[in-house]
Design an enzyme around this catalytic site. Sequence first.
Site, PDB file in Angstrom:
ATOM      1  N   THR A 208       0.692  -1.230  -0.003  1.00 42.02           N
ATOM      2  CA  THR A 208      -0.129  -0.067   0.083  1.00 42.02           C
ATOM      3  C   THR A 208       0.989   1.319  -0.133  1.00 42.02           C
ATOM      4  OG1 THR A 208      -1.642  -1.272   1.250  1.00 42.02           O
ATOM      5  CG2 THR A 208      -1.926   1.198   1.219  1.00 42.02           C
TER       6      THR A 208
ATOM      7  N   GLY B 241      -0.971   8.775   9.314  1.00 38.21           N
ATOM      8  CA  GLY B 241      -0.942   8.531   7.960  1.00 38.21           C
ATOM      9  C   GLY B 241      -0.739  10.040   7.516  1.00 38.21           C
TER      10      GLY B 241
ATOM     11  N   GLY C 158      -6.513  -1.650   2.234  1.00 39.92           N
ATOM     12  CA  GLY C 158      -5.112  -1.577   2.546  1.00 39.92           C
ATOM     13  C   GLY C 158      -4.893  -0.990   3.807  1.00 39.92           C
TER      14      GLY C 158
ATOM     15  N   GLU D 156      -2.856  -3.615   8.953  1.00 41.74           N
ATOM     16  CA  GLU D 156      -1.517  -3.977   9.215  1.00 41.74           C
ATOM     17  C   GLU D 156      -1.560  -5.451   8.595  1.00 41.74           C
ATOM     18  OE1 GLU D 156       1.286  -2.302  10.259  1.00 41.74           O
ATOM     19  OE2 GLU D 156      -0.429  -0.707  10.086  1.00 41.74           O
TER      20      GLU D 156
ATOM     21  N   ASP E  35      -1.109  -0.809  17.439  1.00 37.66           N
ATOM     22  CA  ASP E  35      -0.725   0.003  16.604  1.00 37.66           C
ATOM     23  C   ASP E  35      -1.127   1.552  17.244  1.00 37.66           C
ATOM     24  OD1 ASP E  35      -0.176   0.721  13.475  1.00 37.66           O
ATOM     25  OD2 ASP E  35      -2.026   1.807  14.136  1.00 37.66           O
TER      26      ASP E  35
ATOM     27  N   LYS F 279       1.587   4.312  18.027  1.00 40.19           N
ATOM     28  CA  LYS F 279       1.708   5.722  17.730  1.00 40.19           C
ATOM     29  C   LYS F 279       1.502   6.697  18.850  1.00 40.19           C
ATOM     30  CE  LYS F 279      -0.642   4.545  13.432  1.00 40.19           C
ATOM     31  NZ  LYS F 279      -1.927   4.198  12.875  1.00 40.19           N
TER      32      LYS F 279
ATOM     33  N   GLY G 195      -4.111   4.582   4.317  1.00 40.19           N
ATOM     34  CA  GLY G 195      -4.392   4.287   2.731  1.00 40.19           C
ATOM     35  C   GLY G 195      -3.145   4.868   1.888  1.00 40.19           C
TER      36      GLY G 195
HETATM   37  P1  NAP Z   1       1.891  -3.999   2.870  1.00 37.68           P
HETATM   38  O1  NAP Z   1       0.792  -3.522   1.839  1.00 37.68           O
HETATM   39  O2  NAP Z   1       1.654  -5.407   3.473  1.00 37.68           O
HETATM   40  O3  NAP Z   1       3.055  -4.126   2.139  1.00 37.68           O
HETATM   41  C1  NAP Z   1       4.484  -4.550   2.359  1.00 37.68           C
HETATM   42  C2  NAP Z   1       5.551  -4.711   1.294  1.00 37.68           C
HETATM   43  O4  NAP Z   1       6.747  -4.744   1.739  1.00 37.68           O
HETATM   44  C3  NAP Z   1       5.142  -5.743   0.140  1.00 37.68           C
HETATM   45  O5  NAP Z   1       5.417  -5.142  -1.087  1.00 37.68           O
HETATM   46  C4  NAP Z   1       6.060  -6.850   0.725  1.00 37.68           C
HETATM   47  O6  NAP Z   1       6.497  -7.693  -0.532  1.00 37.68           O
HETATM   48  C5  NAP Z   1       7.345  -6.056   1.119  1.00 37.68           C
HETATM   49  N1  NAP Z   1       7.861  -6.901   2.295  1.00 37.68           N
HETATM   50  C6  NAP Z   1       7.353  -7.274   3.433  1.00 37.68           C
HETATM   51  N2  NAP Z   1       8.314  -7.964   4.287  1.00 37.68           N
HETATM   52  C7  NAP Z   1       9.430  -8.033   3.538  1.00 37.68           C
HETATM   53  C8  NAP Z   1      10.939  -8.485   3.622  1.00 37.68           C
HETATM   54  N3  NAP Z   1      11.120  -9.193   4.737  1.00 37.68           N
HETATM   55  N4  NAP Z   1      11.672  -8.349   2.532  1.00 37.68           N
HETATM   56  C9  NAP Z   1      11.268  -7.811   1.451  1.00 37.68           C
HETATM   57  N5  NAP Z   1      10.155  -7.190   1.329  1.00 37.68           N
HETATM   58  C10 NAP Z   1       9.235  -7.185   2.215  1.00 37.68           C
HETATM   59  O7  NAP Z   1       2.128  -2.870   3.859  1.00 37.68           O
HETATM   60  P2  NAP Z   1       1.798  -1.568   3.769  1.00 37.68           P
HETATM   61  O8  NAP Z   1       0.211  -1.278   4.288  1.00 37.68           O
HETATM   62  O9  NAP Z   1       2.387  -0.739   2.619  1.00 37.68           O
HETATM   63  O10 NAP Z   1       2.688  -0.973   5.377  1.00 37.68           O
HETATM   64  C11 NAP Z   1       4.006  -0.877   5.263  1.00 37.68           C
HETATM   65  C12 NAP Z   1       4.363   0.112   6.404  1.00 37.68           C
HETATM   66  O11 NAP Z   1       3.752   1.331   6.465  1.00 37.68           O
HETATM   67  C13 NAP Z   1       3.808  -0.625   7.795  1.00 37.68           C
HETATM   68  O12 NAP Z   1       4.990  -0.252   8.747  1.00 37.68           O
HETATM   69  C14 NAP Z   1       2.650  -0.014   7.946  1.00 37.68           C
HETATM   70  O13 NAP Z   1       2.534   0.146   9.506  1.00 37.68           O
HETATM   71  C15 NAP Z   1       2.903   1.582   7.651  1.00 37.68           C
HETATM   72  N6  NAP Z   1       1.944   2.330   7.267  1.00 37.68           N
HETATM   73  C16 NAP Z   1       0.639   1.669   6.694  1.00 37.68           C
HETATM   74  C17 NAP Z   1      -0.367   2.660   6.149  1.00 37.68           C
HETATM   75  C18 NAP Z   1      -1.358   1.978   5.565  1.00 37.68           C
HETATM   76  O14 NAP Z   1      -2.479   2.771   5.271  1.00 37.68           O
HETATM   77  N7  NAP Z   1      -1.337   1.007   4.796  1.00 37.68           N
HETATM   78  C19 NAP Z   1      -0.288   3.847   6.689  1.00 37.68           C
HETATM   79  C20 NAP Z   1       0.761   4.659   7.526  1.00 37.68           C
HETATM   80  C21 NAP Z   1       1.850   3.550   7.503  1.00 37.68           C
HETATM   81  P3  NAP Z   1       5.381  -8.720  -1.317  1.00 37.68           P
HETATM   82  O15 NAP Z   1       4.695  -7.603  -2.011  1.00 37.68           O
HETATM   83  O16 NAP Z   1       6.231  -9.205  -1.976  1.00 37.68           O
HETATM   84  O17 NAP Z   1       4.827  -9.439  -0.335  1.00 37.68           O
HETATM   85  N1  HSE Z   2      -3.124   0.084  10.043  1.00 38.64           N
HETATM   86  C1  HSE Z   2      -2.724   1.297  10.422  1.00 38.64           C
HETATM   87  C2  HSE Z   2      -4.245   1.889  10.532  1.00 38.64           C
HETATM   88  C3  HSE Z   2      -2.214   1.966   9.110  1.00 38.64           C
HETATM   89  O1  HSE Z   2      -5.331   1.378  10.435  1.00 38.64           O
HETATM   90  O2  HSE Z   2      -4.174   3.068  11.120  1.00 38.64           O
HETATM   91  C4  HSE Z   2      -1.971   3.543   9.359  1.00 38.64           C
HETATM   92  O3  HSE Z   2      -0.756   3.650  10.208  1.00 38.64           O
END
Ligand code: NAP
Ligand code: HSE
Length: 414
Positions: free
Chosen positions: A11, A130, A183, A186, A197, A201, A298
């Site tokens: 994401t 975010g 997306g 977590e 989570d 934060k 997002g």
């Molecule tokens: P995600 O959609 O699960 O994506 C994770 C990505 O990292 C995938 O491309 C995955 O590869 C890759 N990955 C995971 N473990 C790996 C490893 N050991 N080696 C190499 N690649 C690896 O996660 P996300 O939602 O983008 O979240 C990423 C971070 O941002 C997290 O810390 C989350 O808490 C934070 N965050 C997320 C949001 C949100 O809205 N989602 C908002 C703020 C912060 P594959 O695709 O090959 O599986």
């Molecule tokens: N999983 C987290 C949430 C992503 O739902 O707020 C943003 O940090």
Amino acid sequence: MIKIGILGNGTVGSGVIELLKKNTEYIKRRSGTEIKVVKVLVRDKEKHQDKNISDIITNNIEEVFSENPDIVVEAIGGLHPAYEYIKRFLQLKKHVVTANKDVIANYGDELSAIAEENGVNLRFEASVAGGIPILKPLQECLAGNDIRYIIAILNGTTNFILSKMYGESMKYDQALKIAQELGFAEANPDSDVLGYDAARKLSILSSISYNEKIDWEKIKTEGITEIDEVDINYAKLLDCKIKLLAVSSREEKGIYAAVRPAIIAKEGFLGMVDNEFNGILLEGDAVGQMFFCGKGAGKLPTASAVLGDIFDVIENKKQKPMFMRYEEAQVNTKWSKKAKWLIRINVKDINDAKKILINKFENAYFFEDNICPKDELALLIEIENENILENKLANLYKESNISLIKKLVILNQL
Ligand code: NAP
Ligand code: HSE
């Protein structure tokens, strides 16, 4: 030209790539330089072959190191190997921008020190709330304030679930599934729904606000898994909503910090924050009350925060490293202010139970509506603080066959 390595193409990682592409010209004009993504690390290359970045995708971290990027965006999530990768890049004098609150809440102090030793930046605006700019305003614009409290909604997934349960009578499991598909959640959604989570934060936000380290593991953390239709209907009866709040405040001794579901006014600042939006209400001694609101999860909202950090690095805005010299705070876990509470109790005989409860809580108000199951009683009480409430309830269990189902604090003045 600035070379960027991106760890993760989920994401957040894919959002950063999309935003960089979409705004290429604008970014070039604004930063005065071209930004080029040179490598993208994923776990499973096959999954990413059909995307138009297939030529820079790798599943080998060494290929990212050998590209010698100027800035690394970490968006793989989790503690390991994210922590090890960030540390190694900082030691190689590479700037790091991360969205990872797990790593920052656990290792933020150590990594900030390594960044400073190596003369590079470690930035993590996207790790809290975010797309909402909050860490930078606290560190910069509000630096002249003594922050008194923070009351916030910091998790998009749980706020989305509670909004759907409240507004559309959607079942918990269905709402969680949609939040995952969008997306927001977590990789392991337990982090969201059990409140960890939000606790991580809150720890980052509070440590920066009070200049004291608030260990996230000391924060009393309760999630939303026990919230049911009955709680929601009582909230509606009170013209309120249920939200998962992350609260911290400066107390005479120590800092109160907790993540807990609470009943809050429907029309208040935080009551109007729905779905994946987050909201942060805080008070500074000089500025007074302030409210920040926006999308807390997002793809593009989070990419917006990451890009802001990238700009700061490019524009060479030096930032005081966060966390480094913070003393560990005493963390208090009980609500110490006078408040109303919704109490749900299991009873054998309703009339007997009412007599006992009136004796214990003189100002108890019993709901007459048939919202709860037959063997249950729900009441509203007002009490000086949570310690007194818990002592009274503990005595009640000893003296009678009443048992507690749950207690929810009511903050309808927010
Ligand atoms: P995600 O959609 O699960 O994506 C994770 C990505 O990292 C995938 O491309 C995955 O590869 C890759 N990955 C995971 N473990 C790996 C490893 N050991 N080696 C190499 N690649 C690896 O996660 P996300 O939602 O983008 O979240 C990423 C971070 O941002 C997290 O810390 C989350 O808490 C934070 N965050 C997320 C949001 C949100 O809205 N989602 C908002 C703020 C912060 P594959 O695709 O090959 O599986
Ligand atoms: N999983 C987290 C949430 C992503 O739902 O707020 C943003 O940090």
